[in-house]
Design a protein around this motif. Structure first.
Motif, PDB file in Angstrom:
ATOM      1  N   ILE A  48     -49.650  -8.224 -20.543  1.00 40.78           N
ATOM      2  CA  ILE A  48     -48.621  -7.676 -21.426  1.00 40.78           C
ATOM      3  C   ILE A  48     -47.863  -6.558 -20.730  1.00 40.78           C
ATOM      4  CG2 ILE A  48     -48.174  -6.559 -23.649  1.00 40.78           C
ATOM      5  CD1 ILE A  48     -49.278  -9.420 -23.893  1.00 40.78           C
ATOM      6  N   GLY A  49     -48.586  -5.631 -20.105  1.00 41.68           N
ATOM      7  CA  GLY A  49     -47.925  -4.544 -19.412  1.00 41.68           C
ATOM      8  C   GLY A  49     -48.807  -3.315 -19.303  1.00 41.68           C
ATOM      9  N   TYR A  50     -48.201  -2.265 -18.720  1.00 43.50           N
ATOM     10  CA  TYR A  50     -48.874  -0.970 -18.590  1.00 43.50           C
ATOM     11  C   TYR A  50     -48.281  -0.025 -19.617  1.00 43.50           C
ATOM     12  CZ  TYR A  50     -50.758  -2.546 -14.130  1.00 43.50           C
ATOM     13  OH  TYR A  50     -51.442  -3.225 -13.164  1.00 43.50           O
ATOM     14  N   LEU A 127     -45.952   0.913 -24.420  1.00 43.38           N
ATOM     15  CA  LEU A 127     -45.753   0.249 -23.134  1.00 43.38           C
ATOM     16  C   LEU A 127     -44.617   0.884 -22.351  1.00 43.38           C
ATOM     17  CD1 LEU A 127     -46.178  -3.448 -24.340  1.00 43.38           C
ATOM     18  CD2 LEU A 127     -47.851  -2.049 -23.113  1.00 43.38           C
ATOM     19  N   SER A 128     -44.556   0.587 -21.073  1.00 42.16           N
ATOM     20  CA  SER A 128     -43.534   1.146 -20.182  1.00 42.16           C
ATOM     21  C   SER A 128     -42.121   0.795 -20.629  1.00 42.16           C
ATOM     22  CB  SER A 128     -43.744   0.631 -18.752  1.00 42.16           C
ATOM     23  OG  SER A 128     -45.020   0.993 -18.303  1.00 42.16           O
ATOM     24  N   ASN A 129     -41.946  -0.377 -21.281  1.00 38.97           N
ATOM     25  CA  ASN A 129     -40.608  -0.775 -21.728  1.00 38.97           C
ATOM     26  C   ASN A 129     -40.226  -0.147 -23.067  1.00 38.97           C
ATOM     27  OD1 ASN A 129     -42.074  -2.198 -23.615  1.00 38.97           O
ATOM     28  ND2 ASN A 129     -41.500  -4.226 -22.850  1.00 38.97           N
ATOM     29  N   GLY A 130     -41.076   0.733 -23.620  1.00 37.22           N
ATOM     30  CA  GLY A 130     -40.761   1.461 -24.842  1.00 37.22           C
ATOM     31  C   GLY A 130     -41.315   0.828 -26.116  1.00 37.22           C
ATOM     32  N   THR A 131     -41.805  -0.378 -26.039  1.00 30.10           N
ATOM     33  CA  THR A 131     -42.357  -1.020 -27.219  1.00 30.10           C
ATOM     34  C   THR A 131     -43.800  -0.567 -27.441  1.00 30.10           C
ATOM     35  OG1 THR A 131     -43.109  -2.951 -25.983  1.00 30.10           O
ATOM     36  CG2 THR A 131     -40.898  -3.055 -26.936  1.00 30.10           C
ATOM     37  N   THR A 132     -44.289  -0.799 -28.646  1.00 30.80           N
ATOM     38  CA  THR A 132     -45.659  -0.459 -28.983  1.00 30.80           C
ATOM     39  C   THR A 132     -46.443  -1.748 -29.185  1.00 30.80           C
ATOM     40  OG1 THR A 132     -44.911   1.537 -30.101  1.00 30.80           O
ATOM     41  CG2 THR A 132     -47.120   0.787 -30.611  1.00 30.80           C
ATOM     42  N   HIS A 133     -47.658  -1.757 -28.668  1.00 36.39           N
ATOM     43  CA  HIS A 133     -48.520  -2.939 -28.768  1.00 36.39           C
ATOM     44  C   HIS A 133     -49.886  -2.475 -29.253  1.00 36.39           C
ATOM     45  CE1 HIS A 133     -49.325  -7.128 -27.679  1.00 36.39           C
ATOM     46  NE2 HIS A 133     -50.520  -6.721 -27.285  1.00 36.39           N
ATOM     47  N   ALA A 134     -50.458  -3.173 -30.249  1.00 31.12           N
ATOM     48  CA  ALA A 134     -51.767  -2.804 -30.782  1.00 31.12           C
ATOM     49  C   ALA A 134     -52.761  -3.918 -30.508  1.00 31.12           C
ATOM     50  CB  ALA A 134     -51.684  -2.543 -32.280  1.00 31.12           C
ATOM     51  N   ILE A 143     -61.844   5.079 -22.701  1.00 30.74           N
ATOM     52  CA  ILE A 143     -60.405   5.223 -22.958  1.00 30.74           C
ATOM     53  C   ILE A 143     -60.187   6.294 -24.019  1.00 30.74           C
ATOM     54  CG2 ILE A 143     -58.354   4.038 -23.825  1.00 30.74           C
ATOM     55  CD1 ILE A 143     -59.577   1.430 -22.756  1.00 30.74           C
ATOM     56  N   LYS A 144     -59.192   7.162 -23.755  1.00 31.19           N
ATOM     57  CA  LYS A 144     -58.850   8.233 -24.684  1.00 31.19           C
ATOM     58  C   LYS A 144     -57.344   8.239 -24.907  1.00 31.19           C
ATOM     59  CE  LYS A 144     -60.741  11.312 -21.866  1.00 31.19           C
ATOM     60  NZ  LYS A 144     -61.237  10.490 -20.810  1.00 31.19           N
ATOM     61  N   ILE A 145     -56.917   8.905 -25.963  1.00 32.27           N
ATOM     62  CA  ILE A 145     -55.486   9.055 -26.232  1.00 32.27           C
ATOM     63  C   ILE A 145     -54.850   9.774 -25.051  1.00 32.27           C
ATOM     64  CG2 ILE A 145     -53.782  10.169 -27.733  1.00 32.27           C
ATOM     65  CD1 ILE A 145     -55.741   9.698 -30.055  1.00 32.27           C
ATOM     66  N   GLY A 146     -53.721   9.254 -24.593  1.00 37.09           N
ATOM     67  CA  GLY A 146     -53.013   9.838 -23.457  1.00 37.09           C
ATOM     68  C   GLY A 146     -53.323   9.159 -22.134  1.00 37.09           C
ATOM     69  N   ASP A 147     -54.348   8.315 -22.076  1.00 36.83           N
ATOM     70  CA  ASP A 147     -54.709   7.608 -20.837  1.00 36.83           C
ATOM     71  C   ASP A 147     -53.692   6.514 -20.517  1.00 36.83           C
ATOM     72  OD1 ASP A 147     -56.971   9.131 -20.551  1.00 36.83           O
ATOM     73  OD2 ASP A 147     -58.370   7.539 -21.129  1.00 36.83           O
ATOM     74  N   ARG A 148     -53.476   6.320 -19.210  1.00 34.68           N
ATOM     75  CA  ARG A 148     -52.645   5.199 -18.751  1.00 34.68           C
ATOM     76  C   ARG A 148     -53.538   3.964 -18.713  1.00 34.68           C
ATOM     77  NH1 ARG A 148     -48.209   3.217 -16.887  1.00 34.68           N
ATOM     78  NH2 ARG A 148     -48.066   2.031 -14.942  1.00 34.68           N
ATOM     79  N   VAL A 149     -53.063   2.881 -19.367  1.00 36.87           N
ATOM     80  CA  VAL A 149     -53.883   1.682 -19.516  1.00 36.87           C
ATOM     81  C   VAL A 149     -53.079   0.420 -19.178  1.00 36.87           C
ATOM     82  CG1 VAL A 149     -55.434   2.652 -21.257  1.00 36.87           C
ATOM     83  CG2 VAL A 149     -53.322   1.526 -21.980  1.00 36.87           C
ATOM     84  N   ARG A 150     -53.833  -0.652 -19.043  1.00 40.52           N
ATOM     85  CA  ARG A 150     -53.277  -1.979 -18.801  1.00 40.52           C
ATOM     86  C   ARG A 150     -53.639  -2.836 -20.018  1.00 40.52           C
ATOM     87  NH1 ARG A 150     -52.858  -5.619 -14.026  1.00 40.52           N
ATOM     88  NH2 ARG A 150     -53.317  -7.716 -14.783  1.00 40.52           N
ATOM     89  N   VAL A 156     -57.487  -3.848 -23.796  1.00 42.67           N
ATOM     90  CA  VAL A 156     -56.960  -2.626 -23.205  1.00 42.67           C
ATOM     91  C   VAL A 156     -58.009  -2.105 -22.233  1.00 42.67           C
ATOM     92  CG1 VAL A 156     -56.210  -0.264 -23.651  1.00 42.67           C
ATOM     93  CG2 VAL A 156     -55.594  -2.095 -25.241  1.00 42.67           C
ATOM     94  N   SER A 157     -57.573  -1.807 -21.017  1.00 43.55           N
ATOM     95  CA  SER A 157     -58.490  -1.248 -20.014  1.00 43.55           C
ATOM     96  C   SER A 157     -57.738  -0.191 -19.212  1.00 43.55           C
ATOM     97  CB  SER A 157     -59.038  -2.342 -19.089  1.00 43.55           C
ATOM     98  OG  SER A 157     -57.974  -3.013 -18.446  1.00 43.55           O
ATOM     99  N   ARG A 158     -58.501   0.687 -18.561  1.00 38.98           N
ATOM    100  CA  ARG A 158     -57.881   1.730 -17.744  1.00 38.98           C
ATOM    101  C   ARG A 158     -57.049   1.098 -16.647  1.00 38.98           C
ATOM    102  NH1 ARG A 158     -58.730   6.706 -17.403  1.00 38.98           N
ATOM    103  NH2 ARG A 158     -60.196   7.841 -18.655  1.00 38.98           N
ATOM    104  N   ALA A 159     -55.898   1.686 -16.396  1.00 36.75           N
ATOM    105  CA  ALA A 159     -55.029   1.219 -15.304  1.00 36.75           C
ATOM    106  C   ALA A 159     -55.623   1.690 -13.984  1.00 36.75           C
ATOM    107  CB  ALA A 159     -53.628   1.766 -15.474  1.00 36.75           C
ATOM    108  N   ASP A 160     -55.557   0.846 -12.985  1.00 34.76           N
ATOM    109  CA  ASP A 160     -56.104   1.190 -11.649  1.00 34.76           C
ATOM    110  C   ASP A 160     -55.234   2.184 -10.933  1.00 34.76           C
ATOM    111  OD1 ASP A 160     -58.214  -0.480 -12.085  1.00 34.76           O
ATOM    112  OD2 ASP A 160     -57.194  -2.190 -11.206  1.00 34.76           O
TER     113      ASP A 160
END
Length: 160
Positions: A48-50, A127-134, A143-150, A156-160
């Motif tokens: 889906i995205g980062y 997401l990076s494109n401005g949309t929200t995905h749940a 994972i915590k609020i504010g973390d960059r994820v994939r 949802v998992s932590r972004a490398d």
């Protein structure tokens, strides 16, 4: 005696079939993507995205209606106990009543003894494109609020 066995088997078959009709679907328990107002979502299983975690919500998911063992065991025990009462048609009626009463009691006992619910997590990602995905999943790891994820395969998992 033969008619007693037929009645007992018929009652147990009916209890089994009715137990199979129980609605075990629970929309909150789904691991599929959840749509929120003004969000975009995809039901496909791909990348889906980062993005950044905006919110993590704990959800209680009910476990009701998935097992029928208590119904079957209760019906069997109730039928056996009911068969011990009376004779002739009264015995047959007592057996049928025992099967039905035992099945109902067994179902209630099993329902109350099971873990009432489990926790899942609805993670909302900007997401990076401005949309929200749940995404709803059973674990959030670290994972915590504010973390960059994939967001990939509706997980949802932590972004490398």
């Amino acid at each position: 005696m033969k008619s007693m066995q037929i009645i007992l088997v018929g009652a147990m078959t009916a209890a089994t079939l009715l137990g199979g009709c129980a609605n075990s679907s629970n929309p909150a328990a789904s691991n599929n993507t959840s749509s929120l107002p003004s969000t975009s979502s995809s039901s496909s299983s791909n990348f889906i995205g980062y993005g950044v975690v905006e919110d993590i919500e704990t959800i209680k998911v009910s476990e009701d209606g998935k097992n029928i063992a208590g119904t079957l065991i209760g019906g069997t025990v109730g039928g056996l106990l009911g068969h011990q009462v009376g004779s002739g048609k009264g015995q047959t009626a007592a057996t049928v009543a025992g099967v039905v009463g035992g099945a109902v009691a067994g179902h209630e006992i099993e329902k109350r003894s099971q873990v009432a619910s489990r926790e899942e997590y609805r993670i909302r990602v900007r997401l990076s494109n401005g949309t929200t995905h749940a995404v709803t999943q059973s674990s959030i790891s670290d994972i915590k609020i504010g973390d960059r994820v994939r967001v990939d395969n509706d997980r949802v998992s932590r972004a490398d």
